[in-house]
Design an enzyme around this catalytic site. Structure first.
Site, PDB file in Angstrom:
ATOM      1  N   SER A   9     -10.613  -8.193  34.563  1.00 26.01           N
ATOM      2  CA  SER A   9     -10.741  -8.103  33.356  1.00 26.01           C
ATOM      3  C   SER A   9      -9.630  -7.668  33.298  1.00 26.01           C
ATOM      4  O   SER A   9      -8.984  -6.350  33.053  1.00 26.01           O
ATOM      5  CB  SER A   9     -12.213  -8.103  32.867  1.00 26.01           C
ATOM      6  N   HIS A  32      -9.430 -11.970  34.444  1.00 24.02           N
ATOM      7  CA  HIS A  32     -11.071 -13.196  33.633  1.00 24.02           C
ATOM      8  C   HIS A  32     -10.518 -12.440  32.276  1.00 24.02           C
ATOM      9  O   HIS A  32      -9.849 -10.805  31.786  1.00 24.02           O
ATOM     10  CB  HIS A  32     -12.235 -12.093  34.028  1.00 24.02           C
ATOM     11  N   ASP A  34     -11.716 -11.290  28.251  1.00 29.63           N
ATOM     12  CA  ASP A  34     -13.002 -12.145  28.011  1.00 29.63           C
ATOM     13  C   ASP A  34     -12.877 -12.153  26.308  1.00 29.63           C
ATOM     14  O   ASP A  34     -12.244 -10.589  25.799  1.00 29.63           O
ATOM     15  CB  ASP A  34     -13.416 -10.040  28.115  1.00 29.63           C
ATOM     16  N   MET A  36     -14.540 -12.366  22.625  1.00 32.26           N
ATOM     17  CA  MET A  36     -15.790 -11.413  22.130  1.00 32.26           C
ATOM     18  C   MET A  36     -15.806 -11.887  20.195  1.00 32.26           C
ATOM     19  O   MET A  36     -14.241 -11.934  20.180  1.00 32.26           O
ATOM     20  CB  MET A  36     -15.781 -10.382  22.024  1.00 32.26           C
ATOM     21  N   HIS A  65     -14.221 -15.652  29.786  1.00 30.84           N
ATOM     22  CA  HIS A  65     -15.250 -15.359  29.616  1.00 30.84           C
ATOM     23  C   HIS A  65     -15.710 -15.302  28.354  1.00 30.84           C
ATOM     24  O   HIS A  65     -15.359 -14.718  27.760  1.00 30.84           O
ATOM     25  CB  HIS A  65     -16.047 -14.384  30.777  1.00 30.84           C
ATOM     26  N   MET A  67     -17.501 -15.050  25.007  1.00 28.73           N
ATOM     27  CA  MET A  67     -19.193 -13.631  24.660  1.00 28.73           C
ATOM     28  C   MET A  67     -19.447 -14.448  22.992  1.00 28.73           C
ATOM     29  O   MET A  67     -19.228 -13.831  22.517  1.00 28.73           O
ATOM     30  CB  MET A  67     -19.337 -12.459  25.162  1.00 28.73           C
ATOM     31  N   MET A 136     -24.773 -11.218  34.627  1.00 34.39           N
ATOM     32  CA  MET A 136     -23.850 -10.040  33.713  1.00 34.39           C
ATOM     33  C   MET A 136     -24.267  -8.491  34.322  1.00 34.39           C
ATOM     34  O   MET A 136     -25.536  -8.084  35.069  1.00 34.39           O
ATOM     35  CB  MET A 136     -24.139  -9.921  32.094  1.00 34.39           C
ATOM     36  N   GLY A 141     -20.038  -6.596  25.938  1.00 36.96           N
ATOM     37  CA  GLY A 141     -19.331  -6.033  25.151  1.00 36.96           C
ATOM     38  C   GLY A 141     -18.705  -5.284  24.989  1.00 36.96           C
ATOM     39  O   GLY A 141     -17.631  -5.147  24.025  1.00 36.96           O
ATOM     40  N   PHE A 142     -18.033  -4.346  25.634  1.00 35.78           N
ATOM     41  CA  PHE A 142     -16.864  -3.090  26.334  1.00 35.78           C
ATOM     42  C   PHE A 142     -17.610  -3.091  27.342  1.00 35.78           C
ATOM     43  O   PHE A 142     -17.902  -3.699  28.965  1.00 35.78           O
ATOM     44  CB  PHE A 142     -18.134  -2.400  25.745  1.00 35.78           C
ATOM     45  N   GLY A 143     -15.898  -2.609  27.861  1.00 33.92           N
ATOM     46  CA  GLY A 143     -15.860  -2.696  29.440  1.00 33.92           C
ATOM     47  C   GLY A 143     -15.762  -1.355  29.585  1.00 33.92           C
ATOM     48  O   GLY A 143     -17.025  -0.660  28.493  1.00 33.92           O
ATOM     49  N   GLY A 144     -15.709  -0.234  30.806  1.00 30.96           N
ATOM     50  CA  GLY A 144     -16.150   1.275  31.445  1.00 30.96           C
ATOM     51  C   GLY A 144     -17.551   1.385  31.259  1.00 30.96           C
ATOM     52  O   GLY A 144     -18.214   2.794  31.853  1.00 30.96           O
ATOM     53  N   ASP A 174     -20.169  -9.314  37.088  1.00 32.31           N
ATOM     54  CA  ASP A 174     -19.038  -8.419  35.919  1.00 32.31           C
ATOM     55  C   ASP A 174     -20.210  -7.034  35.397  1.00 32.31           C
ATOM     56  O   ASP A 174     -21.100  -7.535  34.537  1.00 32.31           O
ATOM     57  CB  ASP A 174     -18.407  -9.857  34.623  1.00 32.31           C
ATOM     58  N   GLY A 175     -19.343  -6.075  35.375  1.00 33.06           N
ATOM     59  CA  GLY A 175     -19.939  -4.864  34.692  1.00 33.06           C
ATOM     60  C   GLY A 175     -19.695  -3.478  35.793  1.00 33.06           C
ATOM     61  O   GLY A 175     -21.031  -4.297  36.309  1.00 33.06           O
ATOM     62  N   GLY A 176     -19.104  -2.870  35.177  1.00 38.81           N
ATOM     63  CA  GLY A 176     -19.227  -1.740  35.912  1.00 38.81           C
ATOM     64  C   GLY A 176     -19.110  -2.130  37.844  1.00 38.81           C
ATOM     65  O   GLY A 176     -19.614  -1.356  38.250  1.00 38.81           O
ATOM     66  N   SER A 197     -12.212  -1.842  34.148  1.00 39.24           N
ATOM     67  CA  SER A 197     -11.924  -0.575  34.013  1.00 39.24           C
ATOM     68  C   SER A 197     -11.202  -0.141  35.433  1.00 39.24           C
ATOM     69  O   SER A 197     -10.012   1.055  35.834  1.00 39.24           O
ATOM     70  CB  SER A 197     -12.628   0.622  33.495  1.00 39.24           C
TER      71      SER A 197
HETATM   72  C1  DX5 Z   1     -18.144  -6.742  29.405  1.00 35.71           C
HETATM   73  C2  DX5 Z   1     -16.882  -7.267  30.142  1.00 35.71           C
HETATM   74  C3  DX5 Z   1     -16.339  -7.752  30.645  1.00 35.71           C
HETATM   75  C4  DX5 Z   1     -15.622  -5.604  30.612  1.00 35.71           C
HETATM   76  C5  DX5 Z   1     -15.453  -5.363  32.432  1.00 35.71           C
HETATM   77  O1  DX5 Z   1     -18.259  -7.400  28.186  1.00 35.71           O
HETATM   78  O2  DX5 Z   1     -17.494  -8.847  30.244  1.00 35.71           O
HETATM   79  O3  DX5 Z   1     -15.162  -8.282  31.765  1.00 35.71           O
HETATM   80  O4  DX5 Z   1     -14.466  -6.382  30.920  1.00 35.71           O
HETATM   81  O5  DX5 Z   1     -15.412  -3.890  32.471  1.00 35.71           O
HETATM   82  P1  DX5 Z   1     -16.110  -2.673  33.569  1.00 35.71           P
HETATM   83  O6  DX5 Z   1     -15.424  -3.802  34.642  1.00 35.71           O
HETATM   84  O7  DX5 Z   1     -14.895  -1.809  32.984  1.00 35.71           O
HETATM   85  O8  DX5 Z   1     -16.424  -2.255  33.509  1.00 35.71           O
HETATM   86 ZN    ZN Z   2     -16.327  -9.968  30.807  1.00 33.48          ZN
END
Ligand code: DX5
Ligand code: ZN
Length: 221
Positions: A9, A32, A34, A36, A65, A67, A136, A141-144, A174-176, A197
């Site tokens: 991402s 990827h 994102d 939003m 992706h 959202m 998911m 909504g957010f990375g990290g 996807d996510g963490g 991240s």
């Molecule tokens: C979150 C996104 C993810 C995000 C992943 O809503 O869909 O793609 O960027 O970031 P990490 O890998 O840091 O969780």
């Molecule tokens: Zn994503």
């Protein structure tokens, strides 16, 4: 080696230098992206014009992706912008079968995403309409954010359903996702891994893609 795809991402990359950031991960299977809309999720990122520019300059194909609310209306424009794969959220889609068919008819891979609290079972009959399912592993909504282990049983159940359907429908998480968590996902049956991240927070994002790929491949045989 088992078929494993790493789809980093770019949400945590430097958006002012996005093509250069993409060039740091040459072996990424897809980029990827994102999207939003500040309605479906409480964050606003980028839309089809950015995807269109990146699709022109990047070597890797784009995995969009979405959202967003009303992906039925906006999804096809992302194929026209150059995305090779378009993921819509089933919670937002009005007619997921029609949308998946439209995305495929326009030449993209069609993918359906589930938030952590959305079960896969009501959608079992739709799976042949799809090229990928995205489970998911954080609230979108957010990375990290921290990986949610409570999603692992759903990854396993989705893998079982996909194996019953047969064919080659990918299962993305996807996510963490990181060196700490990717093995759990691969063991549960995921084959396509988003990492934001973990990749762009690394000193060498390109090397991190390879590390994650090797870890995942070792868990899938
Ligand atoms: C979150 C996104 C993810 C995000 C992943 O809503 O869909 O793609 O960027 O970031 P990490 O890998 O840091 O969780
Ligand atoms: Zn994503």
């Amino acid at each position: 080696m088992a078929d494993v795809r790493i789809t980093p991402s770019l949400l945590n990359a430097d958006f002012a230098r996005i093509a250069e950031e993409a060039a740091r991960i040459p072996s990424a299977d897809f980029l990827h992206m994102d999207v939003m809309d500040n309605h479906f999720v409480p964050n606003l990122t980028l839309g089809a014009p950015v995807i269109e520019s990146l699709a022109r300059s990047a070597a890797q194909p784009i995995d969009a992706h979405l959202m967003i609310e009303d992906p039925d209306r906006w999804g096809p424009a992302f194929v026209e912008a150059g995305a090779s794969s378009v993921t819509f959220h089933v919670e937002a889609a009005h007619a997921p079968v029609r949308l998946a068919r439209e995305l495929r008819a326009k030449g993209a891979r069609a993918s359906m995403a589930l938030k952590p609290a959305t079960p896969i079972e009501p959608y079992a009959d739709l799976l042949p309409e799809l090229d990928m399912v995205l489970v998911m592993t954080v609230e979108p909504g957010f990375g990290g954010q921290k990986f949610l282990d409570l999603c692992l049983p759903k990854i396993r159940r989705t893998r079982e359903l996909l194996d019953k359907v047969g064919g080659d429908i990918w299962l993305q998480v996807d996510g963490g996702v990181s060196v700490e968590t990717i093995e759990r996902c691969a063991e549960a049956g995921a084959d396509t891994f988003v990492a934001g991240s973990a990749v762009f927070g690394a000193d060498d994002p390109g090397a991190m893609v390879e590390t994650l790929r090797a870890q995942a491949a070792a868990c899938r045989h």
